[in-house]
Motif scaffolding. Structure first.
Motif, short mmCIF file in Angstrom:
data_model
loop_
_atom_site.label_atom_id
_atom_site.label_comp_id
_atom_site.label_asym_id
_atom_site.label_seq_id
_atom_site.Cartn_x
_atom_site.Cartn_y
_atom_site.Cartn_z
N ILE A 86 47.35 32.03 26.34
CA ILE A 86 46.44 32.27 25.67
C ILE A 86 46.28 31.43 23.83
N LYS A 87 45.33 30.43 23.91
CA LYS A 87 45.73 29.79 23.15
C LYS A 87 44.39 30.03 21.71
N HIS A 88 44.72 29.66 20.86
CA HIS A 88 44.23 30.73 19.30
C HIS A 88 43.56 28.92 18.91
N SER A 89 41.96 29.73 18.70
CA SER A 89 41.31 28.42 18.26
C SER A 89 41.31 27.39 17.38
#
Length: 267
Positions: free
Chosen positions: A264-267
């Motif tokens: 999961i990557k945070h924008s």
């Protein structure tokens, strides 16, 4: 090619239809299913408040049924024989409604299950088609099952052997093959396939056990695929989502895929 020449060519080169004699329209077969579903749950569909009204509906169903004999080439049983199966059919369908209602907290009433649930539409079509198949009406049974398939996205072959209290949840994309055997109190979610392991031999496999056996009390979650006529899912087992199974599972087992990495990557 003119219309006359085209028509002549099509008549001379017909490749199907040899097994059908004076067929009814598909709509009439579907109407028979609707009539029977209506009288089986007349209190829900409001198709008749009195015995006389229900008898009239059955009379309409009988008229259509009598036309079925012109479609099948072999000797088939009469409408009265179908009515003899009605108590058992009603008992099975009532059990299916109960299973869905008790198993789905989103269901507000049993009437809602009967009127609105695609899983129950597919099950009711299967139950009626299965009885007709047992009486020799294979062509009619297949039309009814494919009607339900087109309406719900649930494909149940009328030849499958499905026990009482069957629960289909959501349902879209379910496939249950002809020689599948399912026990009682089984619950299946959307996207499940109960299929044949290999069809390379084609027609040579006709009449052989090609599809799996699912024993009592099994739950199969979405996207699972189970293949093979010798494959048995043991009683009380749970099959997790997206499992791919080609061999038997012991009773009271939990089958699931190994956890995979989720990034999961945070924008």
């Amino acid at each position: 090619m003119t219309k006359k020449e085209a028509a002549k060519y099509l008549i001379e080169n017909a490749s199907t239809g040899q097994d059908v004699l004076n067929p009814l329209g598909k709509d009439e077969v579907v109407e028979f299913y609707r009539l029977m579903r209506g009288v089986l749950f007349h209190e829900v569909y409001r198709v008749g408040e009195s015995q006389e009204e229900i008898e009239n509906k059955l009379g309409k169903a009988e008229t259509i049924f009598n036309g079925f004999k012109a479609i099948e080439r072999h000797e088939c049983r009469c409408f009265d024989c179908f009515l003899e199966r009605l108590p058992r059919l009603k008992e099975l369908l009532d059990g299916d409604v109960e299973a869905i209602y008790e198993g789905d907290p989103a269901a507000n009433s049993k009437d809602e299950v009967v009127l609105a649930y695609p899983g129950f539409l597919a099950i009711s079509a299967y139950r009626i088609a299965h009885e007709l198949l047992g009486m020799g009406y294979s062509f009619i049974a297949r039309i009814i099952s494919e009607y339900a398939h087109s309406k719900t996205g649930i494909d149940i072959h009328p030849g499958a052997d499905i026990g009482p209290h069957f629960f289909i949840d959501h349902g879209t994309g379910i496939v249950i093959g002809e020689t599948t055997k399912i026990g009682k109190n089984v619950k299946i979610y959307q996207g499940v396939t109960l299929g044949a392991l290999s069809l390379k031999e084609g027609r040579l496999l006709h009449g052989k056990k090609r599809h799996p056996t699912v024993e009592d009390g099994v739950t199969i979650y979405s996207g699972a695929s189970i293949f093979g006529g010798e494959t048995v899912i043991g009683e009380g087992s749970t099959i997790g989502s997206n499992a791919f199974i080609t061999s038997s599972v012991p009773p009271h087992s939990l089958v699931r895929n190994k956890p995979f990495d989720l990034e999961i990557k945070h924008s």
